[in-house]
Design a protein around this motif. Structure first.
Motif, PDB file in Angstrom:
ATOM      1  N   ASP A   1       0.828  -1.209   0.000  1.00 25.32           N
ATOM      2  CA  ASP A   1       0.000   0.000   0.000  1.00 25.32           C
ATOM      3  C   ASP A   1       0.867   1.266   0.000  1.00 25.32           C
ATOM      4  N   GLN A   2       0.216   2.375  -0.310  1.00 26.76           N
ATOM      5  CA  GLN A   2       0.833   3.705  -0.329  1.00 26.76           C
ATOM      6  C   GLN A   2       1.952   3.824  -1.360  1.00 26.76           C
ATOM      7  N   ASN A   3       1.907   2.948  -2.365  1.00 31.13           N
ATOM      8  CA  ASN A   3       2.901   2.989  -3.446  1.00 31.13           C
ATOM      9  C   ASN A   3       4.326   2.985  -2.887  1.00 31.13           C
TER      10      ASN A   3
ATOM     11  N   SER B   1      -6.099 -17.323  -0.569  1.00 27.40           N
ATOM     12  CA  SER B   1      -7.140 -16.360  -0.931  1.00 27.40           C
ATOM     13  C   SER B   1      -6.486 -15.096  -1.467  1.00 27.40           C
ATOM     14  N   ARG B   2      -7.211 -14.396  -2.297  1.00 22.00           N
ATOM     15  CA  ARG B   2      -6.656 -13.197  -2.942  1.00 22.00           C
ATOM     16  C   ARG B   2      -6.217 -12.187  -1.881  1.00 22.00           C
ATOM     17  N   PHE B   3      -5.075 -11.571  -2.131  1.00 20.66           N
ATOM     18  CA  PHE B   3      -4.505 -10.644  -1.164  1.00 20.66           C
ATOM     19  C   PHE B   3      -4.513  -9.224  -1.723  1.00 20.66           C
TER      20      PHE B   3
ATOM     21  N   ALA C   1      -6.289  -3.148   1.408  1.00 23.88           N
ATOM     22  CA  ALA C   1      -7.567  -3.352   2.087  1.00 23.88           C
ATOM     23  C   ALA C   1      -7.419  -3.148   3.601  1.00 23.88           C
ATOM     24  N   THR C   2      -8.423  -2.558   4.196  1.00 25.54           N
ATOM     25  CA  THR C   2      -8.370  -2.305   5.645  1.00 25.54           C
ATOM     26  C   THR C   2      -8.395  -3.600   6.443  1.00 25.54           C
ATOM     27  N   ASP C   3      -8.972  -4.658   5.845  1.00 30.03           N
ATOM     28  CA  ASP C   3      -9.047  -5.933   6.542  1.00 30.03           C
ATOM     29  C   ASP C   3      -7.971  -6.918   6.078  1.00 30.03           C
TER      30      ASP C   3
END
Length: 287
Positions: free
Chosen positions: A70-72, A140-142, A146-148
């Motif tokens: 996240d956040q590039n 499962s897809r990652f 995502a917040t969760d």
């Protein structure tokens, strides 16, 4: 991609006319013993990582491009989910790794996550179950944004395969994880229970030895080489035959000209005789 493979060989280049988003990048050539990085994202590159502050424009030594966070972070969006349909091994997925006290002295909260392309995770999960008595689970897809999401970049305990695969644990928080320099070894130490955990060590060892990597890029087969040799030989044979015919033709023309000169004189005399013959004139030695 080959699980348990040794890798190696010469690297190749993604064709410049392939319309691939990473055309021109080199891939392959890395060996199994080079598969370990550190806890730092961007680590583990055997070549092509001169700029340690970004993973953009890097090659793919093991045949897969890096994970994205996240956040590039470190320009990881270059390898973001929009390219998962092209990612070798399929979309990025995660799988929880747990075991029971029947085989290891673990607590209920000792859980790890393997993160990588789906096709690498599937056979690797079998190895985790076989060698480390992990509880079977389905990848499962990652989505790192995502917040969760079950894990974050700060939870990574080990990067593998040029940061294309990682082991992580929610029980670990690396406060130095977002230092944008992939050659740094400054990381928050693992908790003691994790550092000396036989289960973690087993998972780590299996990942190092069984994670799929690209093997030697195949060259032409003996049959291909034989056919190419025939084709090249045919070109030379045909070219040689044409040359021989031209030489023989030139020799024959030269012989005819020499014979005419010997029998009938020089070319001027022959030409004059032919003119006189056409004009019905008598010439002693016309051809």
């Amino acid at each position: 991609m080959d699980q348990w493979g040794n890798g190696g060989g010469k690297w190749a280049t993604i064709s410049g006319d392939s319309q691939h988003p990473f055309q021109g990048r080199t891939f392959g050539g890395a060996k199994r013993y080079e598969i370990r990085g550190t806890r730092t994202f961007g680590s583990g590159y055997p070549y092509g990582a001169s700029n340690q502050s970004t993973i953009a424009d890097r090659p793919f030594p093991f045949g897969v491009w890096p994970l994205y966070w996240d956040q590039n972070f470190m320009d990881a969006d270059e390898y973001g989910p929009r390219y998962d349909v092209l990612r070798p091994g399929g979309f990025v997925a995660s799988v929880p790794l747990r075991t029971t006290t029947d085989h290891f002295n673990v607590t209920e909260d000792e859980v790890y996550y393997a993160v990588g392309d789906r096709e690498s995770l599937l056979p690797l999960m079998i190895s985790y179950v076989t060698w480390c008595h992990a509880t079977p689970a389905w990848p499962s897809r990652f989505n790192a944004s995502a917040t969760d999401a079950p894990i974050k970049l700060e939870n990574v305990i080990q990067c593998f395969r040029a940061s294309t695969f990682a082991l992580a644990s929610p029980a670990y928080n690396n406060t130095l994880a977002r230092t944008p320099k992939s050659d740094t070894k400054d990381n928050t130490p693992l908790p003691e229970f994790m550092e000396y955990s036989p289960f973690r060590k087993c998972v780590d060892d299996v990942t190092e030895n069984a994670l799929a990597i690209v093997n030697t890029i195949p060259g032409p087969t003996p049959l291909d080489m034989f056919v190419n040799a025939l084709n090249i030989g045919g070109i030379f044979i045909c070219g040689g035959m044409l040359f021989c015919l031209l030489v023989i033709g030139g020799i024959l023309v030269t012989i005819r000209a020499v014979c005419q000169i010997l029998l009938y004189g020089d070319p001027d005399t022959i030409a004059r005789a032919r003119r006189e013959r056409r004009n019905e004139l008598v010439y002693e030695n016309h051809p």
